[in-house]
Design a protein around this motif. Structure first.
Motif, short mmCIF file in Angstrom:
data_model
loop_
_atom_site.label_atom_id
_atom_site.label_comp_id
_atom_site.label_asym_id
_atom_site.label_seq_id
_atom_site.Cartn_x
_atom_site.Cartn_y
_atom_site.Cartn_z
N LYS A 103 0.83 -1.21 0.00
CA LYS A 103 0.00 0.00 0.00
C LYS A 103 0.86 1.26 0.00
O LYS A 103 0.54 2.24 -0.64
N PHE A 104 1.97 1.22 0.77
CA PHE A 104 2.77 2.43 0.93
C PHE A 104 4.18 2.04 1.38
O PHE A 104 4.34 1.22 2.28
N SER A 106 7.50 3.81 2.88
CA SER A 106 8.00 5.06 3.44
C SER A 106 9.43 5.32 2.97
O SER A 106 10.15 4.40 2.56
#
Length: 142
Positions: A103-104, A106
């Motif tokens: 999803k993501f 960082s």
């Protein structure tokens, strides 16, 4: 055809040791001995060479397996510790879902991945350099 002085000396020594009268008898003795013993000597030599090669190969494999076992133990321990830390973190923060890397991703994770790739590359290069030095040092001088 002429023989070197040291060869003539050796023929004379064999003649004395074997009580042979002529150089031709020494040559005949040497040829006969050679053909009588070559099969046994050859088989013994081949068996010794085969044993040495197997031992060297076995030693290398055993050493590699030992290293792998040590590394796997460290990785396993670290993985278990990280699971405990993450479990504690999720409990303490009341997390209800996982923000997965699908999803993501960082920036710190991207930096960590790059750092790990560079370390692996650096360590691989060091290993290749050591192997190259070992290979060069084992070659006979020309």
């Amino acid at each position: 055809m002429s023989l070197r002085p040291d060869t003539i000396s050796k023929i004379s020594q064999i003649a004395r040791e074997r009580n042979l009268k002529y150089d031709a008898e020494v040559v005949e003795y040497l040829v006969t001995s050679y053909f009588e013993n070559r099969t046994d000597e050859r088989q013994t030599l081949l068996a010794e060479i085969d044993g040495l090669l197997q031992n060297r190969l076995l030693e290398a494999v055993v050493e590699d397996l030992r290293r792998m076992r040590v590394i796997l133990n460290v990785v396993d321990r670290n993985s278990k510790m990280m699971m405990e830390f993450w479990n504690h973190y999720f409990i303490m923060t009341g997390a209800k879902s996982l923000g997965s890397t699908e999803k993501f991703i960082s920036v710190p994770i991207q930096e960590a991945e790059q750092l790990v790739r560079e370390r692996i590359s650096h360590n691989r290069q060091k290993k290749l350099d050591k192997e190259m030095q070992r290979t060069v040092s084992n070659q006979p001088n020309n």
